[in-house]
Write an enzyme that holds these catalytic residues in place. Sequence first.
Site, PDB file in Angstrom:
ATOM      1  N   LYS A 182       0.780  -1.266   0.083  1.00 19.60           N
ATOM      2  CA  LYS A 182      -0.003   0.167  -0.055  1.00 19.60           C
ATOM      3  C   LYS A 182       1.077   1.293  -0.026  1.00 19.60           C
ATOM      4  CE  LYS A 182      -3.981  -2.074  -0.028  1.00 19.60           C
ATOM      5  NZ  LYS A 182      -3.690  -3.301  -0.847  1.00 19.60           N
TER       6      LYS A 182
HETATM    7  C1  LIG Z   1      -9.729  -2.650  -1.911  1.00 18.61           C
HETATM    8  C2  LIG Z   1      -9.200  -3.390  -0.726  1.00 18.61           C
HETATM    9  N1  LIG Z   1     -10.036  -3.628   0.471  1.00 18.61           N
HETATM   10  C3  LIG Z   1      -9.393  -4.234   1.300  1.00 18.61           C
HETATM   11  C4  LIG Z   1      -8.150  -4.618   1.556  1.00 18.61           C
HETATM   12  C5  LIG Z   1      -7.632  -5.387   2.614  1.00 18.61           C
HETATM   13  O1  LIG Z   1      -6.589  -4.919   3.253  1.00 18.61           O
HETATM   14  P1  LIG Z   1      -5.857  -5.744   4.614  1.00 18.61           P
HETATM   15  O2  LIG Z   1      -4.875  -6.467   3.914  1.00 18.61           O
HETATM   16  O3  LIG Z   1      -5.268  -4.386   5.186  1.00 18.61           O
HETATM   17  O4  LIG Z   1      -6.914  -6.329   5.289  1.00 18.61           O
HETATM   18  C6  LIG Z   1      -7.476  -4.435   0.468  1.00 18.61           C
HETATM   19  C7  LIG Z   1      -6.049  -5.369   0.482  1.00 18.61           C
HETATM   20  O5  LIG Z   1      -5.261  -5.442  -0.739  1.00 18.61           O
HETATM   21  C8  LIG Z   1      -7.725  -4.059  -0.691  1.00 18.61           C
HETATM   22  O6  LIG Z   1      -6.971  -3.597  -1.773  1.00 18.61           O
END
Ligand SMILES: Cc1ncc(COP(=O)(O)O)c(C=O)c1O
Length: 376
Positions: A182
């Site tokens: 990210k």
């Molecule tokens: C659009 C979106 N939502 C949610 C997530 C979930 O994030 P996390 O890995 O921090 O749980 C991601 C992760 O890649 C994502 O790209």
Amino acid sequence: MKRIEFFRHNIDRADRARVSQVLQSIFLTTGSVVQEFEEEFSHYLGLGSTIGVTSCTAGLHLSLVALGIGPGDEVITTPMSFCATANAVLHAGAKPVFVDVEEETGNLNAGLLESRLSKKTLAIIPVHLYGQMCDMKKIRSLANRYRLKIVEDAAHAIEAARDGVGVGHLADIACFSFYATKNITSGEGGAVSTNSIRTASFLRMLRLHGIDRGAAERYTKHYQHWDMPVLGWKYNMDNIQAALLIGQLERIDGLWKKRDKLWRLYENELQSIKGIRVLKTLPGAKHARHLFTVLVPPAKRDLILRTLQKKGIGVAVNYQPIHLLTFYRNTFGYKNGDYPVAEDIGKRTISLPLYPSLKESDVKYVVKILRESLHG
Ligand SMILES: Cc1ncc(COP(=O)(O)O)c(C=O)c1O
């Protein structure tokens, strides 16, 4: 062979020093460093409160629970996202209901939302795909009309704004990811931000089992007995993660500028290539420039992916539409053709390397290989 990674983080010497300080301190878990990050993150967003959690998935889950969404309820979201978005709805015990996306942007089509509402609909999760915000003004006005809650999935979009509105400003809660690839990262990590003081204090309890005092409060002040008024989860961000994030947050605008420049270079270089489409950045939008994706002819997509990889270029597919993943097909009976625009993007999309330390010559090389693999 030349190697161009899909992603490289921006953790620098000062970030490592901040982590080292935490490691030399006695307090590794949620404490004053998390609090410092939470305050600075809220300040950056212009929102009232932030609660640091272990992931965006955890944040989405807690947000739905905090807003009273559970079994028997429906939550509307997009099929063009990472499965985490819809999974979080299931974690809360509710049912995800999809609406198709816009061809131009890949974002949830706000014009179709009303057609998917039922008596059970309690909330909407707009996902700001690749870093460009959904039409939050339209979504907010619909939510007001039908008394729906909004939880923004802003995993891609910390820096984004649209029509003068920042991320989270028209939502009940916005959720962020600090996953390894990210825009700012602690490897794993996430945050939820809200303007509601009541929701914030509920979320703070929910992220730590539902107990009303954190370890730092119990340890650093005089001992306080704690209670557990509600059942929560173990989703609290720790001081090590927060230490990694504080410096990146200070540099976030400079990092964005570098990605923005590379993005525009990609767009320019790709203009002349027939058969490639780039999703549109809308007028009035500040795009967070998280994932640079191109749409290629479906019949050639997988071959192009493999060719880029063979030439040492890191690639990804963001995303295969959620409703066609095996679990969703088997559980809800989804099939090909249910959400045609999302499916079309899912068959065509390729994400290319994008990060501040990527060189302009790397972008040109990626485009050269892309051109050759498409027409060669
Ligand atoms: C659009 C979106 N939502 C949610 C997530 C979930 O994030 P996390 O890995 O921090 O749980 C991601 C992760 O890649 C994502 O790209």
